[in-house]
Design a protein around this motif. Structure first.
Motif, PDB file in Angstrom:
ATOM      1  N   GLN A   4      25.415 -31.297   5.763  1.00 14.23           N
ATOM      2  CA  GLN A   4      24.542 -31.842   4.737  1.00 14.23           C
ATOM      3  C   GLN A   4      23.364 -32.576   5.369  1.00 14.23           C
ATOM      4  N   PHE A   5      22.252 -32.614   4.639  1.00 19.65           N
ATOM      5  CA  PHE A   5      21.079 -33.363   5.084  1.00 19.65           C
ATOM      6  C   PHE A   5      20.570 -34.167   3.909  1.00 19.65           C
ATOM      7  N   ALA A   6      20.552 -35.488   4.058  1.00 15.76           N
ATOM      8  CA  ALA A   6      20.042 -36.388   3.031  1.00 15.76           C
ATOM      9  C   ALA A   6      19.248 -37.491   3.728  1.00 15.76           C
ATOM     10  N   HIS A   7      17.981 -37.597   3.389  1.00 12.49           N
ATOM     11  CA  HIS A   7      17.093 -38.562   4.059  1.00 12.49           C
ATOM     12  C   HIS A   7      16.431 -39.451   3.017  1.00 12.49           C
ATOM     13  N   GLN A 115      21.963 -27.548  -6.065  1.00 13.14           N
ATOM     14  CA  GLN A 115      20.828 -28.239  -6.678  1.00 13.14           C
ATOM     15  C   GLN A 115      21.258 -29.015  -7.922  1.00 13.14           C
ATOM     16  N   ALA A 116      22.061 -28.386  -8.765  1.00 15.79           N
ATOM     17  CA  ALA A 116      22.527 -29.049  -9.991  1.00 15.79           C
ATOM     18  C   ALA A 116      23.372 -30.279  -9.651  1.00 15.79           C
ATOM     19  N   ARG A 117      24.235 -30.151  -8.647  1.00 17.39           N
ATOM     20  CA  ARG A 117      25.051 -31.298  -8.228  1.00 17.39           C
ATOM     21  C   ARG A 117      24.165 -32.406  -7.664  1.00 17.39           C
ATOM     22  N   SER A 118      23.156 -32.043  -6.909  1.00 15.79           N
ATOM     23  CA  SER A 118      22.257 -33.031  -6.301  1.00 15.79           C
ATOM     24  C   SER A 118      21.507 -33.817  -7.361  1.00 15.79           C
ATOM     25  N   VAL A 119      20.980 -33.123  -8.361  1.00 20.53           N
ATOM     26  CA  VAL A 119      20.245 -33.803  -9.435  1.00 20.53           C
ATOM     27  C   VAL A 119      21.181 -34.718 -10.218  1.00 20.53           C
ATOM     28  N   LYS A 196      30.219 -36.149  -3.868  1.00 23.33           N
ATOM     29  CA  LYS A 196      29.791 -35.558  -5.134  1.00 23.33           C
ATOM     30  C   LYS A 196      29.050 -34.234  -4.967  1.00 23.33           C
ATOM     31  N   VAL A 197      28.433 -34.026  -3.798  1.00 26.07           N
ATOM     32  CA  VAL A 197      27.587 -32.842  -3.619  1.00 26.07           C
ATOM     33  C   VAL A 197      27.999 -32.008  -2.410  1.00 26.07           C
ATOM     34  N   GLY A 198      28.046 -32.646  -1.236  1.00 25.91           N
ATOM     35  CA  GLY A 198      28.300 -31.896  -0.010  1.00 25.91           C
ATOM     36  C   GLY A 198      29.648 -31.200   0.013  1.00 25.91           C
ATOM     37  N   LYS A 199      30.706 -31.939  -0.290  1.00 25.43           N
ATOM     38  CA  LYS A 199      32.063 -31.376  -0.235  1.00 25.43           C
ATOM     39  C   LYS A 199      32.245 -30.224  -1.210  1.00 25.43           C
ATOM     40  N   PRO A 200      31.912 -30.398  -2.517  1.00 27.92           N
ATOM     41  CA  PRO A 200      32.093 -29.268  -3.440  1.00 27.92           C
ATOM     42  C   PRO A 200      31.150 -28.101  -3.149  1.00 27.92           C
ATOM     43  N   SER A 201      30.102 -28.347  -2.353  1.00 32.25           N
ATOM     44  CA  SER A 201      29.169 -27.276  -1.988  1.00 32.25           C
ATOM     45  C   SER A 201      29.545 -26.614  -0.666  1.00 32.25           C
TER      46      SER A 201
END
Length: 215
Positions: A4-7, A115-119, A196-201
């Motif tokens: 994952q990449f989150a900045h 994308q949907a999970r990220s939003v 919430k995002v990385g694991k399910p993705s």
């Protein structure tokens, strides 16, 4: 294996250049330059993109409308000083936050679910302060730019590391403990995104570290 990449980055209307920035020749962008790169794709602002394309609006209002709304809010905002006097907020105050989230693959069904999970994560984390999310498809990997404007126009209140460090300082903790609070808070932020995002993705939380060698 994909990571994952989150900045997270804080932005101001005018960049305050510190001596350390000059020494490292690091370039910090102001809000206009960031929006130029993100939505207008001005050639001078995105030299790293071979064929700049129009971004996709994923959530909220377009960035040019957000830019106008943000300017109006800053023009009418004041700071109350310790002596009780009021003055307009500084142009170097960080009044906006930008979060970049990247998908390590093609623009496909998996990417759309990511994308949907990220939003959803952004909405749950920042509420109405989340103003705009766009997606770029003209670089190596699809990625999102999320723009957040804090209600008090103080982006430090949204920054996971700086806000924790300021609280630790106010609580009288040592500089070492303040730095640890900064790092732990950022780890918690990354963990929240991964949960919430990385694991399910299907993304891995931590990438490969540097090889550690003895002297």
């Amino acid at each position: 294996m994909s990571y994952q990449f989150a900045h997270f980055e804080m932005l101001s209307r005018k960049v305050l250049v510190k001596p350390s920035d000059k020494a490292t020749k690091s370039k910090k962008w102001n809000i206009k330059e960031t929006i130029d790169e993100a939505t207008r794709r001005n050639p001078d602002a995105c030299l790293h993109v071979e064929n700049p394309g129009k971004p996709v609006l994923v959530f909220g209002q377009d960035l040019e409308a957000l830019e106008r709304e943000h300017e109006q809010a800053c023009d009418g905002a004041v700071d109350v000083q310790k002596n009780g006097k009021s003055r307009k907020i500084r142009s170097t105050q960080n009044t906006m936050a930008c979060i970049v989230l990247s998908w390590p693959g093609e623009m496909d069904a998996d990417c759309k679910r990511w994308q949907a999970r990220s939003v959803k994560w952004l909405q749950d984390t920042y509420g109405d302060q989340l103003k705009t999310v766009i997606r770029h498809d003209d670089e190596a990997f699809p990625h999102l730019h999320a723009f957040i404007v804090p209600d008090d126009l103080k982006a430090i209140s949204l920054h996971p590391g700086d806000s924790a460090k300021q609280k630790a300082k106010a609580d009288g903790l040592s500089p070492k403990e303040q730095n640890e609070a900064y790092k732990q808070s950022f780890r918690d932020w990354q963990d929240s995104y991964w949960d919430k995002v990385g694991k399910p993705s299907g993304l891995t939380r931590i990438g490969p570290g540097r090889r550690r060698l003895t002297r």
